[in-house]
Design an enzyme around this catalytic site. Sequence first.
Site, PDB file in Angstrom:
ATOM      1  N   GLY A   1       0.823  -1.211   0.000  1.00  0.00           N
ATOM      2  CA  GLY A   1       0.000   0.000   0.000  1.00  0.00           C
ATOM      3  C   GLY A   1       0.848   1.248   0.000  1.00  0.00           C
TER       4      GLY A   1
ATOM      5  CG  HIS B   1     -20.224  -8.828 -34.888  1.00  0.00           C
ATOM      6  ND1 HIS B   1     -19.990  -9.670 -33.821  1.00  0.00           N
ATOM      7  CD2 HIS B   1     -19.969  -9.550 -36.019  1.00  0.00           C
ATOM      8  CE1 HIS B   1     -19.628 -10.856 -34.285  1.00  0.00           C
ATOM      9  NE2 HIS B   1     -19.609 -10.810 -35.613  1.00  0.00           N
TER      10      HIS B   1
END
Length: 468
Positions: free
Chosen positions: A272, A446
């Site tokens: 962190g 598509h």
Amino acid sequence: MQDFDVVIIGSGPGGYVSAIRAAQLGFKTAIIEKYSVMGGTCLNVGCIPSKALLDSSEHYYNAVHSFEAHGINIGKPKVDLAKMIERKAGVVSNLTAGISYLMKKNKITTFNGLGSFESSKTVKVTKEDGSSEVISGKNIIVATGSKPTILPFIPVDKKRIITSTEALKLQEIPKHLIVIGAGVIGAELGSVYARLGSKVSFVEFADSMIPTMDKTMGKELQKAVAKLGADFYLSHKVSSAENNGKEVVVKATNSKGEEIEIKGDYCLVCIGRRPYTDGLNLASAGLATDERGRLEVDEHTLQTKVPGIYAIGDVVRGAMLAHKAEEEGVFVAEVIAGQKPHINYNLIPGVVYTWPEVAAVGKTEQELKNAGVAYKEGSFPFKALGRAVASMDTDGLVKVLADANTDEILGVHIIGARAADMIAEAVVAMEYRASAEDVARMSHAHPTYTEAMKEACLAATAKRAIHS
Ligand SMILES: Cc1cc2nc3c(=O)[nH]c(=O)nc-3n(C[C@H](O)[C@H](O)[C@H](O)COP(=O)(O)OP(=O)(O)OC[C@H]3O[C@@H](n4cnc5c(N)ncnc54)[C@H](O)[C@@H]3O)c2cc1C
């Protein structure tokens, strides 16, 4: 003494963006940066260099593992790590020079040196040669960012026991890299070296990778990273790490209290980051940090308890992300100008740039359960997607969480190729409070990866995905 309308301390994505917005709004603006280059953690030792190495290592991995299947024979590829690191450094210097250019273009005065408060309206800038000057600001914005968290029982020597900063400039590929912390930064940098051939062991306190994200994402990512040969010690608490000169020895305890020992040549500590306010001399301005080292700010203005002093980015509460810091940079400049800006903190996307990428926005399934929200879920796997099959990137899925009663999309979680870019559709949809059916009824080109989002929305809205 030079006087400014707005003085910004720190030139990361929070600070430099705030400076530009303040200048656009007509303020006489100054920015102070203690390093000789602008850009903060993000450009110098964070987002940009890590992505540069992720891209390079991904090219190498694909050259070794998938070029042949695509009908491309190039012999045995070799890694030139020095060249890879040099390219990364070039990318960084290109972009940091761009920030300096933007400061000049927007007539922002740049001060090179450590900024520390003399009072609530004045900041002393101490340059590298020891000389100093004091400048004043009607408004002062603290944007000093964060540094890696270091624990006393994990002595980071920056040689063998390292943080992300050193991992971005290693001179050799580790044989066995132990990564403490399988969160976002650990997963990304662990992936870089696993692709380049290191044995990588992740030791993680939580029971999954990327534990702050939706559980499905962590599970799927672990499967993908395991394919790189990595191993995992989940639910393990590290008790010590030691560089004994020959190797690094990491000790950890599992949930049953059993101790394990892992030996490697490097240990990367990614547990962190902590807010960074060292050297700011906050007390002179009447400021102090909270118990987690953060500057407290008012939710509606990002102003600290001292009128005219604001704070943004990693040094305040919230996600430690560059785009969150940028939003707050713009927000604060507009607040100072008397405007009423808005940030939707629920819709700040989070991304992990592993392969496959992980991206998410909104609530996780656990958060909805904990909050007692009635929700429905629709998923669509990449293996059923024409575009993914064509490129052989079939790992992953899109998971959409929608309100059980209204069908409003509450969370979108994607793991798969191009997830980082795909998440933008979810952010737009959710900002306009779209229902899953709204998105399901929109035409998606598509073949594209975005069709997986449409299909997952179809699955969520009425369990009627077309292709699975
Ligand atoms: C390895 C790594 C990868 C990351 N990848 C991503 C990613 O892909 N996407 C993402 O969104 N986020 C990522 N992050 C997080 C991101 O870098 C931070 O959230 C972001 O940089 C925070 O911006 P900031 O402006 O608050 O602070 P910072 O970028 O930390 O900048 C603060 C600046 O202030 C300066 N400063 C500090 N004190 C003083 C002082 N007293 N006087 C003058 N100057 C001072 C510092 O030198 C620094 O330049 C990553 C971080 C790391 C470490």
